[in-house]
Write a protein that holds these residues in place. Structure first.
Motif, PDB file in Angstrom:
ATOM      1  N   ASP A  12      54.781  80.493  73.623  1.00 27.68           N
ATOM      2  CA  ASP A  12      54.886  79.122  73.120  1.00 27.68           C
ATOM      3  C   ASP A  12      54.686  79.020  71.608  1.00 27.68           C
ATOM      4  OD1 ASP A  12      55.392  78.053  75.633  1.00 27.68           O
ATOM      5  OD2 ASP A  12      53.260  77.912  76.115  1.00 27.68           O
ATOM      6  N   ILE A  13      54.617  80.163  70.942  1.00 24.48           N
ATOM      7  CA  ILE A  13      54.460  80.172  69.483  1.00 24.48           C
ATOM      8  C   ILE A  13      55.809  79.912  68.826  1.00 24.48           C
ATOM      9  CG2 ILE A  13      53.930  81.683  67.516  1.00 24.48           C
ATOM     10  CD1 ILE A  13      51.730  82.922  69.224  1.00 24.48           C
ATOM     11  N   THR A  14      55.811  79.194  67.721  1.00 25.08           N
ATOM     12  CA  THR A  14      57.072  78.874  67.044  1.00 25.08           C
ATOM     13  C   THR A  14      57.851  80.150  66.726  1.00 25.08           C
ATOM     14  OG1 THR A  14      55.991  78.872  64.876  1.00 25.08           O
ATOM     15  CG2 THR A  14      56.138  76.771  66.020  1.00 25.08           C
ATOM     16  N   THR A  15      59.166  80.058  66.806  1.00 25.94           N
ATOM     17  CA  THR A  15      60.027  81.233  66.663  1.00 25.94           C
ATOM     18  C   THR A  15      59.849  81.927  65.329  1.00 25.94           C
ATOM     19  OG1 THR A  15      61.664  80.226  68.134  1.00 25.94           O
ATOM     20  CG2 THR A  15      62.420  82.028  66.729  1.00 25.94           C
ATOM     21  N   SER A  16      59.713  81.160  64.249  1.00 26.38           N
ATOM     22  CA  SER A  16      59.611  81.769  62.923  1.00 26.38           C
ATOM     23  C   SER A  16      58.361  82.631  62.801  1.00 26.38           C
ATOM     24  CB  SER A  16      59.615  80.687  61.832  1.00 26.38           C
ATOM     25  OG  SER A  16      58.579  79.750  62.053  1.00 26.38           O
ATOM     26  N   ILE A  17      57.251  82.183  63.371  1.00 24.17           N
ATOM     27  CA  ILE A  17      56.021  82.972  63.304  1.00 24.17           C
ATOM     28  C   ILE A  17      56.074  84.141  64.281  1.00 24.17           C
ATOM     29  CG2 ILE A  17      53.537  82.927  63.789  1.00 24.17           C
ATOM     30  CD1 ILE A  17      53.388  80.236  62.447  1.00 24.17           C
ATOM     31  N   ARG A  18      56.647  83.920  65.443  1.00 26.67           N
ATOM     32  CA  ARG A  18      56.779  85.024  66.407  1.00 26.67           C
ATOM     33  C   ARG A  18      57.673  86.121  65.828  1.00 26.67           C
ATOM     34  NH1 ARG A  18      58.162  82.133  70.435  1.00 26.67           N
ATOM     35  NH2 ARG A  18      60.380  82.623  70.583  1.00 26.67           N
ATOM     36  N   THR A  19      58.719  85.737  65.106  1.00 23.28           N
ATOM     37  CA  THR A  19      59.614  86.713  64.477  1.00 23.28           C
ATOM     38  C   THR A  19      58.881  87.555  63.441  1.00 23.28           C
ATOM     39  OG1 THR A  19      61.500  85.233  64.789  1.00 23.28           O
ATOM     40  CG2 THR A  19      61.768  86.981  63.167  1.00 23.28           C
ATOM     41  N   ALA A  20      57.900  86.965  62.775  1.00 25.42           N
ATOM     42  CA  ALA A  20      57.164  87.675  61.727  1.00 25.42           C
ATOM     43  C   ALA A  20      56.094  88.599  62.275  1.00 25.42           C
ATOM     44  CB  ALA A  20      56.518  86.657  60.779  1.00 25.42           C
ATOM     45  N   THR A  21      55.840  88.547  63.586  1.00 27.78           N
ATOM     46  CA  THR A  21      54.757  89.326  64.194  1.00 27.78           C
ATOM     47  C   THR A  21      55.270  90.696  64.655  1.00 27.78           C
ATOM     48  OG1 THR A  21      53.734  87.254  64.925  1.00 27.78           O
ATOM     49  CG2 THR A  21      52.953  89.290  65.939  1.00 27.78           C
ATOM     50  N   SER A  22      54.577  91.755  64.241  1.00 30.25           N
ATOM     51  CA  SER A  22      55.015  93.120  64.540  1.00 30.25           C
ATOM     52  C   SER A  22      54.854  93.457  66.021  1.00 30.25           C
ATOM     53  CB  SER A  22      54.208  94.127  63.711  1.00 30.25           C
ATOM     54  OG  SER A  22      54.340  93.857  62.344  1.00 30.25           O
TER      55      SER A  22
END
Length: 406
Positions: free
Chosen positions: A108-118
């Motif tokens: 449920d985390i926003t896509t932009s932040i999830r994309t930045a997560t390794s």
């Protein structure tokens, strides 16, 4: 010694070892997880501790000492809370390879932040995002009502507002804590992203890293004036446009001349005494300002001619990095990302939650979440992207200020 006696002694030794092993296992099983903090805003740590109270023990690492060296000493934490950028990269590189955060927790985390997560080799995530700040522009709407400016959408809008406000409200225009090296680096980061895009930001990181490596090979002390010159002195340098923009605003007296000598407390005093029409600061610093001083201000993002699908706002994200597979520790990580905890953390800290759907304390936190969600993965800011010490960051900030004011 007879064989029977030796046998009895050996049995005794084995029994003792088993007893010790069992005791250690019991201690490990029942001990509380160790949660450590590194470069988390100081005012936010008590709120996180209170949420995990009686379920963990805590340790605060020294922010002025490298995380790498501190993680080599003593007991490693079960969970490390830190910021995006170099601290997060260091933490993830030192965490055991068999520790990770289940993918389901990031659903449920926003896509932009999830994309930045390794991600780990197994497909799960190496860390869990919890909250985000945002490097923003704060506009005094009370002063704006006394001008002909109705909306702030472009840099020209901001410039016209500052000119009219200085004339009608007798204030100092735009202020920021330019004496703080980290603020200066994040300011030019945000300007570079807005004017030149992410490639300029990435190029600046590479120049700093390459220069550090070059000086290291020559066994020479780093020269911050040299790094600043490589970053922004020539027209093809990545920060050139950002520095020239700020230089023009200084010359036009849109930026208060004292901004480069102000610390965060002085900026707060200017706001308290109604001397600023526009302030640049992070959301985290915004929350540390007295309510009466900050109340007339509304936050806007850095304007740009770039479309939203090309924007990457300067917005450090605070992460939880697991260093063990301790079941209690993993339960705490899961707790921190629950909608109830996200809401509580956002209300307590004033920072933006990373969940796409949970309540926020006010428009500032909600806007910060929306701006990040509507663009690409956020950037930590140059102050968090390198291994430079606090003292070196301070010197680099001074060197960049000198290029702006020359």
């Amino acid at each position: 010694m007879k064989k029977s006696q030796k046998y009895i002694v050996m049995i005794g030794i084995v029994a003792a070892l088993l007893a010790v092993s069992g005791s250690l296992f019991a201690v490990k099983k029942f001990r509380k997880p160790l949660v450590a903090f590194y470069r988390i805003p100081e005012q936010n740590i008590p709120f996180i501790k209170s949420m995990l109270e009686n379920q963990a023990v805590f340790k605060e690492y020294d922010n002025s000492v490298s995380l790498f060296s501190q993680l080599q000493e003593g007991r490693k934490p079960d969970i490390l809370l830190t910021t995006s950028g170099q601290p997060l990269k260091t933490a993830e590189s030192l965490a055991p390879k068999n520790t990770s955060v289940p993918t389901a927790l990031l659903g449920d985390i926003t896509t932009s932040i999830r994309t930045a997560t390794s991600k780990s080799q197994g497909g799960d995530f190496k860390s869990l995002p919890l909250l985000s700040s945002h490097f923003e522009i704060d506009v005094n709407v009370r002063k704006m009502r006394r001008t002909n400016i109705k909306n702030i959408n472009t840099w020209d809008d901001i410039a016209r507002f500052i000119r009219e406000s200085k004339e009608k409200n007798n204030d100092m225009g735009l202020v920021f804590a330019g004496k703080d090296g980290s603020v200066m680096l994040d300011l030019v980061s945000a300007m570079a992203e807005a004017l030149s895009g992410k490639p300029a930001y990435d190029a600046a990181i590479k120049i700093i890293q390459d220069t550090i490596a070059e000086y290291g090979e020559k066994e020479k002390a780093l020269n911050m004036d040299d790094i600043a010159a490589r970053l922004g002195q020539s027209p093809n340098a990545p920060l050139y446009d950002a520095l020239q923009f700020l230089r023009t605003w200084v010359q036009e007296r849109l930026i208060a001349a004292d901004s480069f000598n102000m610390d965060k407390q002085t900026v707060g005093a200017f706001m308290q005494n109604n001397l600023a029409s526009v302030v640049i600061m992070s959301l985290a610093d915004h929350r540390s300002i007295n309510h009466d001083a900050i109340e007339p201000f509304v936050s806007v993002y850095f304007p740009s001619e770039l479309s939203a699908d090309r924007r990457h706002f300067i917005a450090p994200v605070f992460y939880a990095v697991p260093f063990s597979k301790n079941a209690k520790g993993m339960a705490l990580i899961a707790k921190l990302i629950s909608p109830e905890s996200q809401e509580s953390l956002s209300y307590a800290t004033g920072l933006a939650p990373v969940l796409a759907r949970c309540r926020t304390p006010d428009k500032q936190a909600d806007d910060a979440r929306y701006w990040i969600a509507a663009t690409n993965e956020p950037l930590p800011g140059l102050s968090r992207e390198t291994t430079l010490s606090d003292e070196q960051l301070q010197s680099l900030g001074i060197a960049l200020s000198a290029l702006i004011r020359r």
